[in-house]
Design a protein around this motif. Structure first.
Motif: not given
Length: 468
Positions: A175, A211, A253, A256, A331, A406, A408, A436, A438
């Motif tokens: 990443c 992560e 972003l 999540c 999300r 996504g 963060e 990408t 990952h």
């Protein structure tokens, strides 16, 4: 007579400079980039630092930057792009890449960072959040601005064959966090040599466990944001050409979260379903009903997601199980919508289970994992990034990017102080840098490293310049 005095002053200055240069040893100690002394530009508060032979920055009449101009940005970028510095940045990134470490296990990565900071005589606090570091450059007084890099790798087997491939089976910097660390260390070097220009204090945060989702929260708990008025961070992006910078004001972003629901019934033979209480039927109804949260309860202009990603009732083909386990993610781009979804997921699963005489519990991993709130850029901090980026890479190489789903954990910082998160491109089709994050084939164009280091440094110095 005035002309004679002026010429005499010039002559005296030249003589003094020559004498100082003659007495200066080859390993002199003016700054990490080795600014030679000058009668015309000799700040009084340059720290007495150990100097690396890695890099010799040539004498120049650098701008004072009392008022920030494009020339100040160009000076920062010129420092970052010195050939010896570029090689050093690559070597730092490659050493980290070869030895990836997972969340809260970044012991050697942290040691490497501390070693480099020590060479520069940059003060730091360690440990924070197990392996994290809080370094300080500047006056020690206000204003305080922070820049953050994440350190952890991923449990992925690297598939890219190159000289500096991961040496640890099953672990990889897929990443780009190795590049993030190298760029922030590079910024530290630039800021240290320009410390006499800083009109306040820069805080450099090297954070573990992005992560895992709770590294930022633990850093904040341990005092990472003490006195901090604003914070910035970047992330490499395979969607933009190398060194192109992108961001946007407001939500960037998504928030999540994850859930695990256990629906309990009564086991029984599949041939006699009336003697069981079927959790499979209850779980199936719950999955269908969950889709209605977004489809029928959310404003169509407010992007949201609820996805069930796992349905497990065992593998006995002749038995109705006593429990079914559902897992999934959700999300949203606003805190209001995000926590509304969380509430409705629990209500739908529990109530739908009761319709079929089952019981249900829902876990949102608030103890094991941390729910990521949305990453929202403060409009003034975004504008600051845009101005700095336009100076560094040119207005045509700054992009206003769309929000993405996504997530963060930088979002935790943005909940506490004004913040801006931005991307820096690494896409280079010739090198194969198109995969990408990952992906086991993920790689970066290392030409981005000096630009990222300069972006960090310029963002921090210019912020202090304009807010002191």
């Amino acid at each position: 007579m005035g002309v004679k005095r002026f010429l005499l002053l010039i002559f005296s200055c030249v003589v003094i400079t020559s004498l100082v240069a003659a007495k200066t040893p080859s390993h002199h100690e003016f700054s990490y980039f080795d600014h030679p002394p000058s009668c015309f530009n000799n700040p009084t508060n340059i720290p007495n630092n150990r100097t690396s032979s890695l890099m010799r920055y040539p004498f120049s009449l650098s701008p004072e930057c009392t008022v920030w101009t494009r020339a100040c940005s160009e000076e920062v970028l010129k420092l970052a792009k010195q050939p010896d510095n570029v090689q050093w940045l690559k070597s730092v990134r490659r050493r980290i890449h070869e030895n990836p470490e997972l969340a809260f296990q970044e012991f050697e990565t942290s040691r490497l960072i501390r070693d480099e900071l020590t060479k520069m005589e940059v003060n730091f606090r360690f440990p924070m959040a197990v392996t994290g570091i809080r370094a300080v450059i500047g006056t020690g007084g206000p204003p305080f601005v922070a820049v953050r890099a994440d350190m952890d790798a991923l449990p992925i087997q690297e598939a890219v064959e190159w000289e500096h491939k991961s040496k640890v089976a099953g672990k990889m910097h897929a990443c780009g966090h190795d590049a993030h660390v190298a760029m922030l260390i590079g910024a530290a070097k630039i800021l240290k040599t320009r410390e006499h220009h800083l009109k306040g204090t820069v805080i450099l945060l090297f954070q573990p466990a992005e992560e895992a989702g709770n590294g930022a929260k633990m850093m904040i708990r341990d005092g990472a944001l003490e006195n901090v008025e604003a914070i910035f961070a970047l992330h490499v992006s395979h969607q933009h050409p190398t060194s192109v910078i992108g961001s946007r004001p407001g939500p960037l972003l998504a928030g999540c979260g994850f859930f695990r629901a256990v629906i309990s019934g009564k086991e029984g033979r599949a041939g006699n379903p009336h003697r069981s209480v079927d959790p499979v039927l209850a779980a199936s109804a719950a999955v269908i009903s969950l889709q209605g949260i977004v489809a029928r309860e959310a404003n169509p202009l407010d992007s949201q997601v609820v996805s069930v990603t796992s349905f497990n009732g065992g593998n006995n083909l002749d038995m109705i199980p006593d429990t079914v386990v559902l897992k999934g993610t959700f999300r949203a781009f606003s805190n209001t919508s995000f926590y509304q979804i969380l509430q409705r997921i629990e209500e739908v699963i529990v109530e739908q289970a009761s319709v079929f005489r089952c019981l249900a519990t829902v876990d949102f991993f608030d103890k094991e994992y941390t729910i990521y709130p949305p990453t929202v850029n403060d409009e003034h901090m975004y504008e600051h990034v845009r101005k700095v980026a336009s100076d560094l890479v040119g207005p045509t190489n700054f992009r206003v990017v769309p929000p993405i789903m996504g997530a963060e954990d930088f979002s935790f910082y943005s909940e506490v102080v004004p913040a801006a998160f931005f991307y820096i491109g690494i896409m280079n089709e010739t090198l194969g840098s198109v995969h990408t994050g990952h992906s086991p084939y993920f790689m970066i164009d290392e030409d981005v490293l000096p630009v990222g280091a300069a972006a960090h440094a310029a963002i921090a110095e210019r912020y202090l310049n304009e807010h002191h």
